[in-house]
Design a protein around this motif. Structure first.
Motif, PDB file in Angstrom:
ATOM      1  N   GLU A   1       1.611 -18.853  48.536  1.00  0.00           N
ATOM      2  CA  GLU A   1       0.709 -17.707  48.607  1.00  0.00           C
ATOM      3  C   GLU A   1      -0.500 -17.925  47.696  1.00  0.00           C
ATOM      4  OE1 GLU A   1       4.968 -15.865  48.559  1.00  0.00           O
ATOM      5  OE2 GLU A   1       3.869 -17.449  47.507  1.00  0.00           O
ATOM      6  N   SER A   2      -1.581 -17.272  48.058  1.00  0.00           N
ATOM      7  CA  SER A   2      -2.785 -17.273  47.226  1.00  0.00           C
ATOM      8  C   SER A   2      -3.590 -16.023  47.538  1.00  0.00           C
ATOM      9  CB  SER A   2      -3.623 -18.530  47.468  1.00  0.00           C
ATOM     10  OG  SER A   2      -4.057 -18.584  48.813  1.00  0.00           O
ATOM     11  N   GLY A   3      -4.572 -15.747  46.679  1.00  0.00           N
ATOM     12  CA  GLY A   3      -5.476 -14.652  46.954  1.00  0.00           C
ATOM     13  C   GLY A   3      -5.243 -13.403  46.132  1.00  0.00           C
ATOM     14  N   GLY A   4      -4.205 -13.410  45.317  1.00  0.00           N
ATOM     15  CA  GLY A   4      -3.971 -12.244  44.484  1.00  0.00           C
ATOM     16  C   GLY A   4      -4.993 -12.146  43.378  1.00  0.00           C
ATOM     17  N   GLY A   5      -4.952 -11.040  42.662  1.00  0.00           N
ATOM     18  CA  GLY A   5      -5.882 -10.851  41.561  1.00  0.00           C
ATOM     19  C   GLY A   5      -5.934  -9.411  41.126  1.00  0.00           C
ATOM     20  N   LEU A   6      -6.968  -9.104  40.356  1.00  0.00           N
ATOM     21  CA  LEU A   6      -7.187  -7.763  39.831  1.00  0.00           C
ATOM     22  C   LEU A   6      -8.295  -7.097  40.625  1.00  0.00           C
ATOM     23  CD1 LEU A   6      -6.758  -5.592  37.630  1.00  0.00           C
ATOM     24  CD2 LEU A   6      -8.456  -6.826  36.253  1.00  0.00           C
ATOM     25  N   MET A   7      -8.036  -5.873  41.061  1.00  0.00           N
ATOM     26  CA  MET A   7      -9.009  -5.151  41.871  1.00  0.00           C
ATOM     27  C   MET A   7      -8.967  -3.684  41.481  1.00  0.00           C
ATOM     28  SD  MET A   7     -11.333  -5.045  44.152  1.00  0.00           S
ATOM     29  CE  MET A   7     -11.248  -6.792  44.570  1.00  0.00           C
ATOM     30  N   GLN A   8     -10.096  -3.037  41.565  1.00  0.00           N
ATOM     31  CA  GLN A   8     -10.147  -1.597  41.332  1.00  0.00           C
ATOM     32  C   GLN A   8      -9.622  -0.843  42.546  1.00  0.00           C
ATOM     33  OE1 GLN A   8     -14.200  -0.628  40.199  1.00  0.00           O
ATOM     34  NE2 GLN A   8     -13.649  -0.712  38.032  1.00  0.00           N
ATOM     35  N   ALA A   9      -9.117   0.333  42.309  1.00  0.00           N
ATOM     36  CA  ALA A   9      -8.661   1.183  43.408  1.00  0.00           C
ATOM     37  C   ALA A   9      -9.791   1.389  44.412  1.00  0.00           C
ATOM     38  CB  ALA A   9      -8.183   2.514  42.866  1.00  0.00           C
TER      39      ALA A   9
ATOM     40  N   VAL B   1       4.015  -8.071  42.742  1.00  0.00           N
ATOM     41  CA  VAL B   1       3.992  -9.467  43.160  1.00  0.00           C
ATOM     42  C   VAL B   1       4.255  -9.480  44.661  1.00  0.00           C
ATOM     43  CG1 VAL B   1       5.021 -11.744  42.938  1.00  0.00           C
ATOM     44  CG2 VAL B   1       4.778 -10.285  40.920  1.00  0.00           C
ATOM     45  N   TYR B   2       3.388 -10.138  45.396  1.00  0.00           N
ATOM     46  CA  TYR B   2       3.500 -10.189  46.850  1.00  0.00           C
ATOM     47  C   TYR B   2       4.054 -11.549  47.273  1.00  0.00           C
ATOM     48  CZ  TYR B   2       1.060  -5.796  47.446  1.00  0.00           C
ATOM     49  OH  TYR B   2       0.724  -4.464  47.425  1.00  0.00           O
ATOM     50  N   TYR B   3       5.039 -11.491  48.152  1.00  0.00           N
ATOM     51  CA  TYR B   3       5.699 -12.689  48.646  1.00  0.00           C
ATOM     52  C   TYR B   3       5.565 -12.775  50.159  1.00  0.00           C
ATOM     53  CZ  TYR B   3       8.165 -12.419  44.158  1.00  0.00           C
ATOM     54  OH  TYR B   3       8.490 -12.347  42.825  1.00  0.00           O
ATOM     55  N   CYS B   4       5.360 -13.975  50.642  1.00  0.00           N
ATOM     56  CA  CYS B   4       5.496 -14.160  52.083  1.00  0.00           C
ATOM     57  C   CYS B   4       6.835 -14.831  52.367  1.00  0.00           C
ATOM     58  CB  CYS B   4       4.341 -14.959  52.679  1.00  0.00           C
ATOM     59  SG  CYS B   4       4.296 -16.701  52.270  1.00  0.00           S
ATOM     60  N   ALA B   5       7.315 -14.617  53.577  1.00  0.00           N
ATOM     61  CA  ALA B   5       8.614 -15.143  53.953  1.00  0.00           C
ATOM     62  C   ALA B   5       8.592 -15.549  55.415  1.00  0.00           C
ATOM     63  CB  ALA B   5       9.704 -14.101  53.715  1.00  0.00           C
TER      64      ALA B   5
ATOM     65  N   TYR C   1      15.208 -13.714  56.884  1.00  0.00           N
ATOM     66  CA  TYR C   1      14.167 -14.479  56.202  1.00  0.00           C
ATOM     67  C   TYR C   1      14.821 -15.605  55.402  1.00  0.00           C
ATOM     68  CZ  TYR C   1      10.949 -10.841  57.629  1.00  0.00           C
ATOM     69  OH  TYR C   1      10.191  -9.979  58.378  1.00  0.00           O
ATOM     70  N   ASP C   2      14.511 -16.824  55.825  1.00  0.00           N
ATOM     71  CA  ASP C   2      15.170 -17.990  55.238  1.00  0.00           C
ATOM     72  C   ASP C   2      14.373 -18.625  54.109  1.00  0.00           C
ATOM     73  OD1 ASP C   2      15.414 -18.481  58.610  1.00  0.00           O
ATOM     74  OD2 ASP C   2      17.235 -18.159  57.427  1.00  0.00           O
ATOM     75  N   TYR C   3      13.065 -18.496  54.172  1.00  0.00           N
ATOM     76  CA  TYR C   3      12.206 -19.185  53.220  1.00  0.00           C
ATOM     77  C   TYR C   3      11.233 -18.204  52.598  1.00  0.00           C
ATOM     78  CZ  TYR C   3      14.030 -23.134  55.835  1.00  0.00           C
ATOM     79  OH  TYR C   3      14.862 -24.038  56.449  1.00  0.00           O
ATOM     80  N   TRP C   4      11.011 -18.405  51.301  1.00  0.00           N
ATOM     81  CA  TRP C   4      10.160 -17.508  50.534  1.00  0.00           C
ATOM     82  C   TRP C   4       9.156 -18.304  49.716  1.00  0.00           C
ATOM     83  CZ3 TRP C   4      10.769 -12.152  50.701  1.00  0.00           C
ATOM     84  CH2 TRP C   4      11.895 -11.707  51.419  1.00  0.00           C
ATOM     85  N   GLY C   5       7.984 -17.719  49.542  1.00  0.00           N
ATOM     86  CA  GLY C   5       7.014 -18.303  48.647  1.00  0.00           C
ATOM     87  C   GLY C   5       7.286 -17.904  47.205  1.00  0.00           C
ATOM     88  N   GLN C   6       6.436 -18.392  46.314  1.00  0.00           N
ATOM     89  CA  GLN C   6       6.641 -18.136  44.896  1.00  0.00           C
ATOM     90  C   GLN C   6       6.023 -16.811  44.454  1.00  0.00           C
ATOM     91  OE1 GLN C   6       4.181 -19.904  46.057  1.00  0.00           O
ATOM     92  NE2 GLN C   6       2.411 -19.182  44.891  1.00  0.00           N
ATOM     93  N   GLY C   7       5.194 -16.238  45.282  1.00  0.00           N
ATOM     94  CA  GLY C   7       4.598 -14.950  44.979  1.00  0.00           C
ATOM     95  C   GLY C   7       3.202 -15.052  44.386  1.00  0.00           C
ATOM     96  N   THR C   8       2.417 -14.011  44.598  1.00  0.00           N
ATOM     97  CA  THR C   8       1.092 -13.909  44.007  1.00  0.00           C
ATOM     98  C   THR C   8       0.902 -12.481  43.491  1.00  0.00           C
ATOM     99  OG1 THR C   8      -1.288 -14.309  44.368  1.00  0.00           O
ATOM    100  CG2 THR C   8      -0.077 -13.351  46.205  1.00  0.00           C
ATOM    101  N   GLN C   9       0.371 -12.372  42.288  1.00  0.00           N
ATOM    102  CA  GLN C   9       0.256 -11.065  41.632  1.00  0.00           C
ATOM    103  C   GLN C   9      -0.964 -10.312  42.144  1.00  0.00           C
ATOM    104  OE1 GLN C   9       2.268  -9.531  39.062  1.00  0.00           O
ATOM    105  NE2 GLN C   9       0.966  -7.781  39.593  1.00  0.00           N
TER     106      GLN C   9
END
Length: 121
Positions: A6-14, A93-97, A108-116
């Protein structure tokens, strides 16, 4: 074997937007139902959205319906989560599977490491 990054996480305002990406390895990507999940501090992991192998079917949790959009590009072996109108409660933390089986209850057999993803008020 499928590896997910996964990628693309970060800090964002409401009220802002973010797009998460999940790059998958493996030649059978289009055979997998792909899902996004999230886990907030002190809470259990929860389902966010899923998409069928060729993208014809999507399904969302009530909490994100109308704000988030899941999509996939099978040529790039990538699934996306476009998140609009973000709220502080989307912080997690967001995960794809990658899953298989019945659409209404995939395994769901496979999971990513997550992105905050952090949304400030």
């Amino acid at each position: 074997q499928v590896q997910l990054v996964e990628s693309g996480g970060g800090l964002m305002q409401a009220g802002g937007s973010l797009r998460l990406s999940c790059a998958a390895s493996g030649r059978t990507f289009s055979a997998n139902i792909m899902g996004w999940f999230r886990q907030a501090p002190g809470k259990e992991r929860e389902f966010v959205a899923k998409i069928s192998g060729f993208g014809r079917g999507t399904y969302y949790a009530d909490s994100v319906t109308g704000r988030f959009t899941i999509s996939r590009d099978n040529l790039k072996n990538t699934v996306y989560l476009q998140m609009n109108m973000l709220k502080p409660e989307d912080t997690a933390v967001y995960y794809c599977a990658a899953g298989h089986g019945a659409w209404d209850r995939p395994e769901y057999d496979y999971w990513g490491q997550g992105t905050q993803v952090t949304v400030s008020s």
